[in-house]
Design a protein around this motif. Structure first.
Motif, PDB file in Angstrom:
ATOM      1  N   VAL A   7       0.861  -1.185   0.000  1.00  0.00           N
ATOM      2  CA  VAL A   7       0.000   0.000   0.000  1.00  0.00           C
ATOM      3  C   VAL A   7       0.898   1.236   0.000  1.00  0.00           C
ATOM      4  N   LEU A   8       0.780   2.044  -1.042  1.00  0.00           N
ATOM      5  CA  LEU A   8       1.589   3.262  -1.192  1.00  0.00           C
ATOM      6  C   LEU A   8       0.777   4.487  -0.822  1.00  0.00           C
ATOM      7  N   GLN A   9       1.434   5.450  -0.186  1.00  0.00           N
ATOM      8  CA  GLN A   9       0.840   6.757   0.060  1.00  0.00           C
ATOM      9  C   GLN A   9       1.643   7.781  -0.745  1.00  0.00           C
ATOM     10  N   LEU A  10       1.043   8.294  -1.807  1.00  0.00           N
ATOM     11  CA  LEU A  10       1.709   9.230  -2.708  1.00  0.00           C
ATOM     12  C   LEU A  10       0.985  10.569  -2.698  1.00  0.00           C
ATOM     13  N   THR A  11       1.722  11.640  -2.917  1.00  0.00           N
ATOM     14  CA  THR A  11       1.125  12.976  -2.915  1.00  0.00           C
ATOM     15  C   THR A  11       1.700  13.813  -4.050  1.00  0.00           C
ATOM     16  N   VAL A  12       0.814  14.492  -4.754  1.00  0.00           N
ATOM     17  CA  VAL A  12       1.212  15.492  -5.750  1.00  0.00           C
ATOM     18  C   VAL A  12       1.034  16.860  -5.131  1.00  0.00           C
ATOM     19  N   MET A  13       2.106  17.650  -5.114  1.00  0.00           N
ATOM     20  CA  MET A  13       2.063  19.008  -4.565  1.00  0.00           C
ATOM     21  C   MET A  13       2.460  20.004  -5.658  1.00  0.00           C
ATOM     22  N   ARG A  14       1.642  21.051  -5.824  1.00  0.00           N
ATOM     23  CA  ARG A  14       1.939  22.103  -6.772  1.00  0.00           C
ATOM     24  C   ARG A  14       1.688  23.467  -6.134  1.00  0.00           C
ATOM     25  N   GLU A  15       2.506  24.457  -6.514  1.00  0.00           N
ATOM     26  CA  GLU A  15       2.376  25.818  -6.003  1.00  0.00           C
ATOM     27  C   GLU A  15       2.221  26.791  -7.166  1.00  0.00           C
ATOM     28  N   ALA A  16       1.429  27.851  -6.945  1.00  0.00           N
ATOM     29  CA  ALA A  16       1.231  28.895  -7.952  1.00  0.00           C
ATOM     30  C   ALA A  16       0.766  30.170  -7.251  1.00  0.00           C
ATOM     31  N   GLU A  17       0.722  31.250  -8.002  1.00  0.00           N
ATOM     32  CA  GLU A  17       0.321  32.530  -7.406  1.00  0.00           C
ATOM     33  C   GLU A  17      -1.147  32.554  -7.029  1.00  0.00           C
ATOM     34  N   THR A  18      -1.979  31.824  -7.772  1.00  0.00           N
ATOM     35  CA  THR A  18      -3.404  31.779  -7.460  1.00  0.00           C
ATOM     36  C   THR A  18      -3.816  30.340  -7.143  1.00  0.00           C
ATOM     37  N   ALA A  19      -4.911  30.226  -6.417  1.00  0.00           N
ATOM     38  CA  ALA A  19      -5.420  28.905  -6.088  1.00  0.00           C
ATOM     39  C   ALA A  19      -5.847  28.158  -7.355  1.00  0.00           C
ATOM     40  N   ARG A  20      -6.415  28.880  -8.297  1.00  0.00           N
ATOM     41  CA  ARG A  20      -6.864  28.265  -9.544  1.00  0.00           C
ATOM     42  C   ARG A  20      -5.702  27.673 -10.318  1.00  0.00           C
ATOM     43  N   ALA A  21      -4.630  28.431 -10.428  1.00  0.00           N
ATOM     44  CA  ALA A  21      -3.471  27.953 -11.178  1.00  0.00           C
ATOM     45  C   ALA A  21      -2.825  26.751 -10.481  1.00  0.00           C
ATOM     46  N   ALA A  22      -2.740  26.800  -9.144  1.00  0.00           N
ATOM     47  CA  ALA A  22      -2.154  25.682  -8.396  1.00  0.00           C
ATOM     48  C   ALA A  22      -3.006  24.429  -8.544  1.00  0.00           C
ATOM     49  N   LEU A  23      -4.335  24.606  -8.487  1.00  0.00           N
ATOM     50  CA  LEU A  23      -5.244  23.461  -8.627  1.00  0.00           C
ATOM     51  C   LEU A  23      -5.157  22.863 -10.021  1.00  0.00           C
ATOM     52  N   ASP A  24      -5.108  23.718 -11.049  1.00  0.00           N
ATOM     53  CA  ASP A  24      -5.019  23.210 -12.419  1.00  0.00           C
ATOM     54  C   ASP A  24      -3.731  22.424 -12.635  1.00  0.00           C
ATOM     55  N   ALA A  25      -2.611  22.947 -12.127  1.00  0.00           N
ATOM     56  CA  ALA A  25      -1.332  22.251 -12.283  1.00  0.00           C
ATOM     57  C   ALA A  25      -1.345  20.919 -11.538  1.00  0.00           C
ATOM     58  N   ASN A  35      -2.635  16.810  -3.249  1.00  0.00           N
ATOM     59  CA  ASN A  35      -3.624  15.775  -3.539  1.00  0.00           C
ATOM     60  C   ASN A  35      -2.977  14.427  -3.263  1.00  0.00           C
ATOM     61  N   GLY A  36      -3.473  13.750  -2.217  1.00  0.00           N
ATOM     62  CA  GLY A  36      -2.901  12.468  -1.839  1.00  0.00           C
ATOM     63  C   GLY A  36      -3.588  11.312  -2.547  1.00  0.00           C
ATOM     64  N   LEU A  37      -2.859  10.224  -2.689  1.00  0.00           N
ATOM     65  CA  LEU A  37      -3.379   9.052  -3.381  1.00  0.00           C
ATOM     66  C   LEU A  37      -2.896   7.791  -2.664  1.00  0.00           C
ATOM     67  N   THR A  38      -3.844   6.944  -2.300  1.00  0.00           N
ATOM     68  CA  THR A  38      -3.521   5.641  -1.725  1.00  0.00           C
ATOM     69  C   THR A  38      -3.620   4.597  -2.830  1.00  0.00           C
ATOM     70  N   VAL A  39      -2.540   3.841  -3.013  1.00  0.00           N
ATOM     71  CA  VAL A  39      -2.467   2.863  -4.101  1.00  0.00           C
ATOM     72  C   VAL A  39      -2.175   1.488  -3.512  1.00  0.00           C
ATOM     73  N   ARG A  40      -3.001   0.522  -3.854  1.00  0.00           N
ATOM     74  CA  ARG A  40      -2.740  -0.867  -3.464  1.00  0.00           C
ATOM     75  C   ARG A  40      -2.131  -1.602  -4.654  1.00  0.00           C
ATOM     76  N   VAL A  41      -0.943  -2.097  -4.452  1.00  0.00           N
ATOM     77  CA  VAL A  41      -0.227  -2.810  -5.510  1.00  0.00           C
ATOM     78  C   VAL A  41      -0.248  -4.294  -5.170  1.00  0.00           C
ATOM     79  N   ARG A  42      -0.944  -5.076  -5.993  1.00  0.00           N
ATOM     80  CA  ARG A  42      -1.098  -6.502  -5.724  1.00  0.00           C
ATOM     81  C   ARG A  42      -0.065  -7.355  -6.466  1.00  0.00           C
ATOM     82  N   GLU A  43       0.619  -6.755  -7.421  1.00  0.00           N
ATOM     83  CA  GLU A  43       1.715  -7.442  -8.113  1.00  0.00           C
ATOM     84  C   GLU A  43       3.015  -6.801  -7.654  1.00  0.00           C
ATOM     85  N   LEU A  44       3.654  -7.395  -6.665  1.00  0.00           N
ATOM     86  CA  LEU A  44       4.824  -6.767  -6.053  1.00  0.00           C
ATOM     87  C   LEU A  44       5.995  -6.641  -7.021  1.00  0.00           C
ATOM     88  N   ASP A  45       6.032  -7.468  -8.037  1.00  0.00           N
ATOM     89  CA  ASP A  45       7.116  -7.352  -9.017  1.00  0.00           C
ATOM     90  C   ASP A  45       7.066  -6.024  -9.757  1.00  0.00           C
TER      91      ASP A  45
END
Length: 246
Positions: free
Chosen positions: A52-70, A126-136
């Motif tokens: 089970v992976l815990q991954l996060t995408v983080m982006r910064e911008a001058e406006t909330a709209r631009a940061a959310l879009d990226a 934006n966080g993402l929980t990923v279950r990987v069932r094929e460990l290879d």
């Protein structure tokens, strides 16, 4: 001591015993039952079959709209790549989404009279929980995720989809150890072991094993992230109470 005083003390003792017995009967209490109390530990080690992976995408911008879009664009690429690696929809779950303003605080030497903090941009995670069932495929999935936009997180839990067989094995070993201890204690004390009066258990399952972000970022220079799954140790402790046959 006169015969009269002896009779008075005997009568008082009988009365005290009668009152104590009546009190125990009224309260439902019983005299302590002779017993032997022991504990036992058992464990079973098996190879994990899921991560089970815990991954996060983080982006910064001058406006909330631009940061959310990226952020959304990067996460879309990550999700597309994960699905392409065979990750099912049931194994993808969004978690810990947030939009936070970035503040700048005036210094003490600032000439401005307005010393209130000022918003200079926004951060979207934006966080993402990923279950990987094929460990290879785990190393390749982590590598591709970082390449396409994951830049925070990185916790990984090696687990088992159904550890019930391992838990049963650990439980049986714990009970066997406790029984052996009780028999040895009874033999050493020269008494006979009676029936089981109480039995309880405490179980332990493996927790998360962190993989640092720095290790994930190394994947840019390698074919995939090196991953060692090892084994999971499932442990059970039992507490048993035996009566002593009189």
């Amino acid at each position: 001591m006169t015969a009269e005083s002896v009779l008075k003390k005997a009568a008082a003792a009988v009365l005290l015993f009668s009152l104590s017995a009546a009190t125990l009967a009224q309260t439902g209490q019983q005299e302590p039952y002779p017993r032997i109390i022991v504990s036992g530990q058992g464990s079973a080690d098996i190879a994990p079959d899921m991560a089970v992976l815990q991954l996060t995408v983080m982006r910064e911008a001058e406006t909330a709209r631009a940061a959310l879009d990226a952020n959304s664009a990067a996460m879309a690429q990550v999700l597309k790549a994960l699905r392409g690696e065979g990750i099912a929809e049931r194994d993808l779950q969004t978690s810990n989404f947030s939009i936070q303003p970035k503040y700048v605080y005036p210094t003490q030497n600032s000439s401005s009279e307005d010393r209130s903090p000022r918003i200079v941009g926004y951060t979207v995670r934006n966080g993402l929980t990923v279950r990987v069932r094929e460990l290879d495929n785990l190393g390749k999935i982590m590598d591709k995720s970082v390449t396409l936009g994951v830049n925070e997180g990185g916790n990984i839990v090696f687990t088992n989809d159904d550890p019930s067989a391992a838990m049963e094995q650990a439980r049986a070993r714990a009970v066997a150890e406790a029984m052996d201890k009780a028999k040895a204690l009874a033999a050493a004390a020269g008494v006979r072991l009676g029936k089981v009066l109480e039995l309880s258990e405490q179980s332990y399952q493996p927790g998360p094993v962190p993989i640092m972000k720095a290790e994930m970022m190394m994947s840019r220079a390698a074919d995939s992230v090196p991953v060692a799954a090892g084994e999971n140790s499932y442990q059970v402790t039992v507490n048993m109470s035996y009566g002593i046959d009189q």
